[in-house]
Scaffold this motif. Structure first.
Motif, PDB file in Angstrom:
ATOM      1  N   UNK A 314       0.626  -0.973  -0.178  1.00 14.84           N
ATOM      2  CA  UNK A 314       0.256   0.125  -0.077  1.00 14.84           C
ATOM      3  C   UNK A 314       0.815   1.163   0.480  1.00 14.84           C
ATOM      4  N   UNK A 315       0.264   2.719   0.138  1.00 14.86           N
ATOM      5  CA  UNK A 315       1.090   3.279  -0.331  1.00 14.86           C
ATOM      6  C   UNK A 315       2.159   3.700   0.584  1.00 14.86           C
ATOM      7  N   UNK A 316       1.883   3.836   2.049  1.00 10.29           N
ATOM      8  CA  UNK A 316       3.510   3.883   2.650  1.00 10.29           C
ATOM      9  C   UNK A 316       3.319   2.482   2.955  1.00 10.29           C
ATOM     10  N   UNK A 317       4.677   1.903   2.382  1.00 13.09           N
ATOM     11  CA  UNK A 317       4.637   0.463   2.366  1.00 13.09           C
ATOM     12  C   UNK A 317       5.650   0.329   3.124  1.00 13.09           C
ATOM     13  N   UNK A 318       6.476   1.271   3.035  1.00 15.41           N
ATOM     14  CA  UNK A 318       8.155   1.734   3.310  1.00 15.41           C
ATOM     15  C   UNK A 318       8.216   1.900   4.573  1.00 15.41           C
ATOM     16  N   UNK A 319       7.435   2.792   4.900  1.00 15.62           N
ATOM     17  CA  UNK A 319       7.623   3.228   6.165  1.00 15.62           C
ATOM     18  C   UNK A 319       6.482   1.539   7.496  1.00 15.62           C
ATOM     19  N   UNK A 320       5.642   1.019   6.643  1.00 18.84           N
ATOM     20  CA  UNK A 320       5.382   0.504   7.199  1.00 18.84           C
ATOM     21  C   UNK A 320       5.696  -1.303   7.422  1.00 18.84           C
ATOM     22  N   UNK A 321       7.035  -1.270   6.926  1.00 15.21           N
ATOM     23  CA  UNK A 321       7.584  -2.311   6.670  1.00 15.21           C
ATOM     24  C   UNK A 321       8.753  -2.165   8.124  1.00 15.21           C
ATOM     25  N   UNK A 322       9.131  -0.452   7.928  1.00 13.93           N
ATOM     26  CA  UNK A 322      10.504  -0.406   8.909  1.00 13.93           C
ATOM     27  C   UNK A 322       9.869  -0.488  10.064  1.00 13.93           C
ATOM     28  N   UNK A 323       8.583  -0.297  10.109  1.00 16.73           N
ATOM     29  CA  UNK A 323       8.378  -0.894  11.728  1.00 16.73           C
ATOM     30  C   UNK A 323       7.803  -2.029  11.584  1.00 16.73           C
ATOM     31  N   UNK A 324       7.009  -2.816  10.921  1.00 16.25           N
ATOM     32  CA  UNK A 324       7.663  -4.331  11.073  1.00 16.25           C
ATOM     33  C   UNK A 324       8.873  -5.083  11.319  1.00 16.25           C
ATOM     34  N   UNK A 325       9.864  -4.773  10.675  1.00 18.86           N
ATOM     35  CA  UNK A 325      11.478  -5.225  10.564  1.00 18.86           C
ATOM     36  C   UNK A 325      11.896  -4.612  12.169  1.00 18.86           C
ATOM     37  N   UNK A 326      10.797  -3.465  12.485  1.00 19.25           N
ATOM     38  CA  UNK A 326      11.513  -3.260  14.712  1.00 19.25           C
ATOM     39  C   UNK A 326      11.071  -3.751  15.221  1.00 19.25           C
ATOM     40  N   UNK A 327       9.462  -4.636  14.449  1.00 18.43           N
ATOM     41  CA  UNK A 327       8.631  -5.607  15.677  1.00 18.43           C
ATOM     42  C   UNK A 327       9.371  -7.011  16.036  1.00 18.43           C
ATOM     43  N   UNK A 328      10.339  -7.746  15.710  1.00 24.01           N
ATOM     44  CA  UNK A 328      10.675  -8.866  16.683  1.00 24.01           C
ATOM     45  C   UNK A 328      10.460  -9.875  15.260  1.00 24.01           C
ATOM     46  N   UNK A 329       9.988  -9.438  13.645  1.00 25.54           N
ATOM     47  CA  UNK A 329       9.492 -10.254  12.777  1.00 25.54           C
ATOM     48  C   UNK A 329      10.797 -10.950  12.019  1.00 25.54           C
ATOM     49  N   UNK A 330      11.091 -11.481  11.444  1.00 24.16           N
ATOM     50  CA  UNK A 330      11.814 -12.260  11.023  1.00 24.16           C
ATOM     51  C   UNK A 330      12.168 -12.223   9.719  1.00 24.16           C
ATOM     52  N   UNK A 331      11.253 -11.745   9.073  1.00 26.06           N
ATOM     53  CA  UNK A 331      10.624 -12.022   7.378  1.00 26.06           C
ATOM     54  C   UNK A 331       9.902 -11.548   7.295  1.00 26.06           C
ATOM     55  N   UNK A 332       9.359 -10.294   6.378  1.00 30.05           N
ATOM     56  CA  UNK A 332       8.576  -9.869   5.765  1.00 30.05           C
ATOM     57  C   UNK A 332       7.827 -10.155   4.747  1.00 30.05           C
TER      58      UNK A 332
END
Lengths: 501, 240
Positions: A314-332
């Motif tokens: 979606x539109x702000x995917x880069x910021x969203x992915x950055x948040x996911x990477x910081x959430x402790x997820x191993x794979x996006x």
């Protein structure tokens, strides 16, 4: 008789000289298009019911059938296409939301087709994959950010849990319920044989398929269907489904009519009850909340399995992915707007989300800029159609790709885009036993293995042509790509030069 | 009984210690550690202090007793077992729980019992002694939610929008619910004697746990809430 009954989308063309009235077309069509007329001794058809799945065409022993676009058209209008007009009729008739399936079919740009791959000439010679070893194996999961040593000075070699793939492609999430038992069996067997993974989707894991657990990614979605301790332990990784490319921002409703027998048992809900996956996870309103679900799953699986977070592009995917990477997820996992679906509201499918190519490039760039790219692996899907799409995705920064439409095509899908009716004549998107048995899992798994092996060889050839002998050396190597026919802005987002530069 | 002092212990280490213990375990000085007993079975865990979010998530047969308040997402996707809270509880209690029982002496926050399910012999029960926040039993697909209204104060027994999207299961609210607005797709009516007899065992257990009198609790008007359809979205779509 409504106004919409006047126009059929397709026309059944039967060559009467070839037709032997064997009635195969009639028995094969779950949509009840064909029927025998005893008075005339001829086969007839009700083409208004035809979805152009090509089943009758493929099985007609005398090749007597053709399904054509109906030549009877409404008056041409560049603004009001016939499809648009028919949609208006359907809604005027029913007052209901239009429901479609499979990926967005509209002529929006496919950036893969505007990206070209490099090859070596003269200097830095190409590598011949028939002669030289080529590495297509990849590992998905969090990578160490620095070398660390134990107290005695030796290297600390303990890594976060990783998924090992023999080639950078996995079968993406399709639930048991949206597709058939035999389709799941085909995917599970093929993934095991290939050394890759398939994904349960949000419908739980059928008891018969626990034995393929080492090659299964199990999904946890907002409805939490079939999620229990054994299920969490069965898979090789756990995927939290936040979104899906075909329907970003909305959940899913599997109608009660499809919640029967094994599907009910696997989802662990009563027969006949709608399976509602609400649009949000009720407990996730922030990255911190996502972190909570990630860690509750890590605790429940004792940190032995990588946790994947799947989102729609979606539109702000880069910021969203950055948040996911910081959430402790191993794979996006990121799913582009062309991703398929068993059912999605037409307006959502066709108008919400962004192309995966741009999302991937934006996310990879952002995670690198923030110095957190190694914390996560990136898996992209929606839609990856070929080995060259895979190679382009890897060069744009992906670690691996998810494919589903390509996989169901290998199983015999003809992309008629009516999965939502549950009457798939190819035995894939249906729960009707008489239809399911048309898909033989022995044949299905073999075709999937063939497809992936063919792609693997093509990936090796493309890599070799660039003078590269491993997937790892291609990842994020955008110098290997050039764009054609794109604007400055598109090239800037993709981070690639124009052809000729 | 094994005793674990949870003071300043990270949740990961705490769960590791719990995993290595069997039978009865007592946790002392718990202060906000999340995910306690996530996915656990076959243990009795006594918690002193305030456990953090996602207590007993995916619980698969253990019994947890909290001598104090609990926070959000207790019993998330719980499959079997019992969670007893001698205090108040946060939001999203028993999210998507499929089996087992949660007894809360005090009040619950928002979205209690959201998307509760039931399946075969699995029938989850969430019993709240006090009152609940808004969105009680939203998307409820199965199981039983009971709210007893044993609290002091003027607020309504349940907050706004109880049972929105409900398509299975049952709610029993100890009130005439005259001021409560239910959504269109559920039916709320006065509970009959049979309705109360059916749930009597759960209320007895509640009284046994927290020291109340069963007859006094049952001697009050109850409202029973059930969905009108298990297929609320049937008419919503047209094939395209």
């Amino acid at each position: 008789m409504g106004v919409n009954d006047m126009i059929s989308t397709f026309e059944v063309v039967r060559n009467e000289q070839r037709c032997i009235q064997c009635r195969v077309c009639e028995t094969q069509c779950a949509n009840l298009v064909h029927y025998y007329h005893p008075d005339t001794g001829l086969m007839m058809s009700d083409e208004s019911k035809c979805v152009n799945c090509q089943r009758c065409v493929a099985l007609c022993p005398t090749r007597a059938l053709k399904i054509m676009k109906n030549r009877c058209r409404m008056r041409e209008n560049a603004n009001w296409s016939q499809d648009t007009i028919l949609e208006i009729y359907k809604q005027a008739d029913s007052g209901a939301v239009l429901l479609s399936s499979m990926g967005n079919p509209n002529p929006l740009p496919v950036y893969w087709d505007r990206i070209l791959i490099n090859a070596s000439q003269v200097t830095n010679p190409p590598i011949d994959p028939l002669r030289e070893p080529m590495e297509t194996r990849v590992y998905l999961g969090r990578k160490p950010e620095q070398i660390s040593r134990k107290e005695d000075g030796s290297l600390d070699t303990k890594l976060a849990p990783q998924l090992q793939l023999s080639l950078p492609v996995m079968f993406s999430a399709m639930s048991y319920g949206s597709i058939s038992y035999n389709a799941h069996a085909s995917l599970a067997r093929a993934a095991t044989e290939l050394g890759i993974y398939y994904n349960t989707g949000e419908g739980g894991l059928h008891q018969d398929f626990y034995r393929y657990g080492a090659h299964t990614i199990i999904q946890v979605a907002s409805g939490r269907f079939g999620v229990h301790k054994d299920y969490l332990e069965a898979g090789a990784a756990v995927e939290i489904k936040m979104g899906q490319g075909a329907k970003p921002g909305i959940g899913g409703h599997l109608p009660g009519t499809k919640i029967v027998g094994d599907v009910s048992r696997t989802r662990m809900i009563p027969e006949g009850t709608d399976a509602i996956s609400p649009a949000p996870h009720h407990d996730i309103y922030s990255i911190e909340d996502l972190r909570q679900l990630v860690y509750s799953l890590k605790e429940a699986t004792e940190y032995k399995k990588p946790i994947i977070v799947k989102v729609a592009a979606v539109h702000n995917i880069a910021a969203i992915a950055s948040g996911i990477a910081r959430s402790g997820a191993d794979i996006i996992a990121i799913d582009g707007f062309r991703g398929g679906t068993g059912a999605a509201p037409t307006r959502i499918r066709d108008n919400v989300g962004i192309p995966i190519e741009l999302a991937l490039a934006a996310v990879d760039t952002r995670l690198r800029e923030e110095g957190i790219r190694n914390r996560v692996s990136l898996v992209v899907g929606g839609s990856i159609r070929s080995a060259s799409d895979v190679v382009k995705a890897i060069a744009l920064g992906a670690d691996a790709c998810y494919v589903a439409t390509a996989a169901v095509l290998a199983l015999g899908c003809h992309l008629c885009r009516t999965c939502q009716t549950g009457k798939c004549n190819w035995g894939i998107a249906t729960q009707r036993p008489d239809l399911v048995k048309r898909l033989n899992p022995d044949v299905g798994s073999e075709r999937l293995v063939n497809l992936m092996n063919a792609w693997k060889h093509e990936i090796k050839e493309l890599l070799g042509g660039m003078g590269i002998n491993s997937i790892e050396a291609l990842r994020g190597n955008r110098l290997m790509l050039r764009g054609v026919g794109m604007t400055e802005k598109e090239l800037e987002i993709l981070g690639i030069a124009h052809a000729g530069e | 009984m094994k005793r674990i002092n949870a003071d300043q212990v990270h949740f990961r280490d705490l769960n590791e210690q719990l995993r290595n213990s069997n039978g009865e375990v007592e946790l002392r000085n718990v202060c906000g550690q999340r995910f306690i007993a996530a996915g656990f079975s076959r243990r009795n865990i006594d918690i002193h202090g305030v456990p953090g979010n996602a207590l007993g998530a995916y619980l698969d047969g253990a019994t947890i007793t909290v001598h104090g308040n609990a926070q959000d997402a207790v019993g998330d996707t719980m499959n079997e077992g019992e969670i007893i809270v001698h205090g108040n509880i946060g939001d999203a209690t028993g999210y998507a729980m499929r089996g087992g029982k949660i007894y809360v002496k005090g009040n619950a926050g928002y979205r209690a019992g959201i998307h509760m399910k039931a399946y075969a012999e699995k029938y989850p029960v969430l019993l709240i002694g006090g009152r609940t926040g808004s969105f009680l039993g939203e998307y409820q697909a199965g199981g039983l939610i009971i709210v007893l209204g044993l609290y002091e104060g003027q607020e309504p027994i349940v907050g706004n929008f109880p049972g929105t999207g409900m398509h299975g299961g049952k709610m029993l609210i100890r009130s005439t619910c005259e001021d409560i607005r239910f959504p269109g797709q559920v039916t709320a009516q006065s509970a009959t004697k049979e309705d109360l007899e059916q749930v009597r065992a759960h209320i007895e257990r509640f009284c046994e746990l927290f020291g109340y009198n069963v007859e006094e609790i049952l001697d009050a008007p109850f409202t029973v809430v059930t969905p009108d359809s298990k297929n609320p979205y049937k008419q919503m779509y047209v094939q395209n």
